[in-house]
Design an enzyme around this catalytic site. Structure first.
Site, PDB file in Angstrom:
ATOM      1  N   GLU A  42     -11.437   5.961  -1.051  1.00  0.00           N
ATOM      2  CA  GLU A  42     -12.300   7.143  -0.912  1.00  0.00           C
ATOM      3  C   GLU A  42     -13.006   7.500  -2.212  1.00  0.00           C
ATOM      4  OE1 GLU A  42      -8.464   9.060  -2.358  1.00  0.00           O
ATOM      5  OE2 GLU A  42      -9.076   7.276  -1.240  1.00  0.00           O
ATOM      6  N   CYS A  97      -2.740   6.127  -0.024  1.00  0.00           N
ATOM      7  CA  CYS A  97      -1.822   6.663  -1.029  1.00  0.00           C
ATOM      8  C   CYS A  97      -0.573   7.273  -0.390  1.00  0.00           C
ATOM      9  CB  CYS A  97      -2.533   7.656  -1.942  1.00  0.00           C
ATOM     10  SG  CYS A  97      -1.593   8.019  -3.454  1.00  0.00           S
ATOM     11  N   HIS A 155      -7.159   3.848  -3.704  1.00  0.00           N
ATOM     12  CA  HIS A 155      -7.993   4.962  -3.249  1.00  0.00           C
ATOM     13  C   HIS A 155      -9.436   4.541  -2.933  1.00  0.00           C
ATOM     14  CE1 HIS A 155      -5.246   8.390  -3.893  1.00  0.00           C
ATOM     15  NE2 HIS A 155      -4.708   7.595  -4.809  1.00  0.00           N
TER      16      HIS A 155
END
Length: 239
Positions: free
Chosen positions: A213, A108, A211
């Protein structure tokens, strides 16, 4: 084989005056076989140099907007407040990592940072500065894919994921406007926005706009990104 120790750039909450971390950044590295360590937030050049030498790789996390002064623009009202300490620290750390050929992975803000520090520019606000019908800032839950990216063949990202099309989650209001001459695109959204980049001459220097994660536990493609990054940190080349 000894597990690589990977430095993770801290998140900063200005209102609470605190450093913090999303578990997915840390657990993604740990589950992929690495040892994550949250770095201190500092602008001390000597400390940053010591960190660059000490760790086997670095994850550049999401967070505040980057100061537009770093890419030669005035701050528009649509731009979010920057974190000066992060801008300074990550500028020094990233450039030293590139010189040392340490593996770096950006997520990001990370992709935007790589682009800016290597001479590119950003849209300060996609909704007002770019024509697009794609939702780049989704609402929770953040592990749900909301738009497609097209992965460039003959790129490291394609080699890792083995697919030309990928559905991704998305939570950002800024993005790459002018690509750095030192980066190559690895993926684009259907509106043309660059969603992944890499430096071809480096061991591992890659960044994505989405993203992993948030969804690496349920999306194999996201976990593969962590695995490839961690594996690249196991044997570090230096100059």
């Amino acid at each position: 084989m000894k597990k690589p120790i990977i430095g993770v750039v801290p998140l900063f909450d200005e209102k609470k005056d605190s450093y913090w971390m999303l578990p997915g950044y840390m657990k993604g590295i740990e589950d992929a076989g690495g040892i994550p360590v949250m770095l201190p937030l500092t602008t001390d050049k000597d400390i940053i140099s010591s960190l660059a030498l000490a760790y086997d790789g670095f994850l550049f996390t999401g967070g505040q907007d980057i100061n537009p002064e770093l890419y030669g623009e005035k701050t528009e009202v649509v731009c979010g407040a920057p974190c000066e300490e992060r801008d300074v620290m990550e500028n020094i750390l990233f450039k030293q990592c590139i010189e040392l050929n340490k593996p770096v992975f950006g997520i990001c803000r990370g992709i935007q940072l790589f682009n800016v520090l290597l001479g590119g520019t950003l849209y300060q606000d996609i909704p007002t500065q770019m024509s697009s019908n794609i939702v780049h800032t989704q609402k929770p839950p953040y592990d749900v894919p909301v738009h497609r990216v097209i992965i460039e063949k003959e790129t490291p990202l394609y080699d890792i994921l083995g697919t030309e099309f990928l559905m991704v989650n998305s939570y950002h209001h800024q993005g790459i406007k002018t690509l750095s001459p030192h980066l190559l695109p690895a993926a684009k959204a259907d509106d043309g926005l660059i969603e992944a980049v890499y430096m071809p001459e480096k061991k591992f220097a890659m960044a994505v706009q989405w993203h992993p994660e948030f969804n690496y536990k349920v999306e194999d493609t996201s976990f593969r990104l962590f695995v490839e990054f961690v594996n690249s940190c196991k044997i570090v080349q230096t100059i």
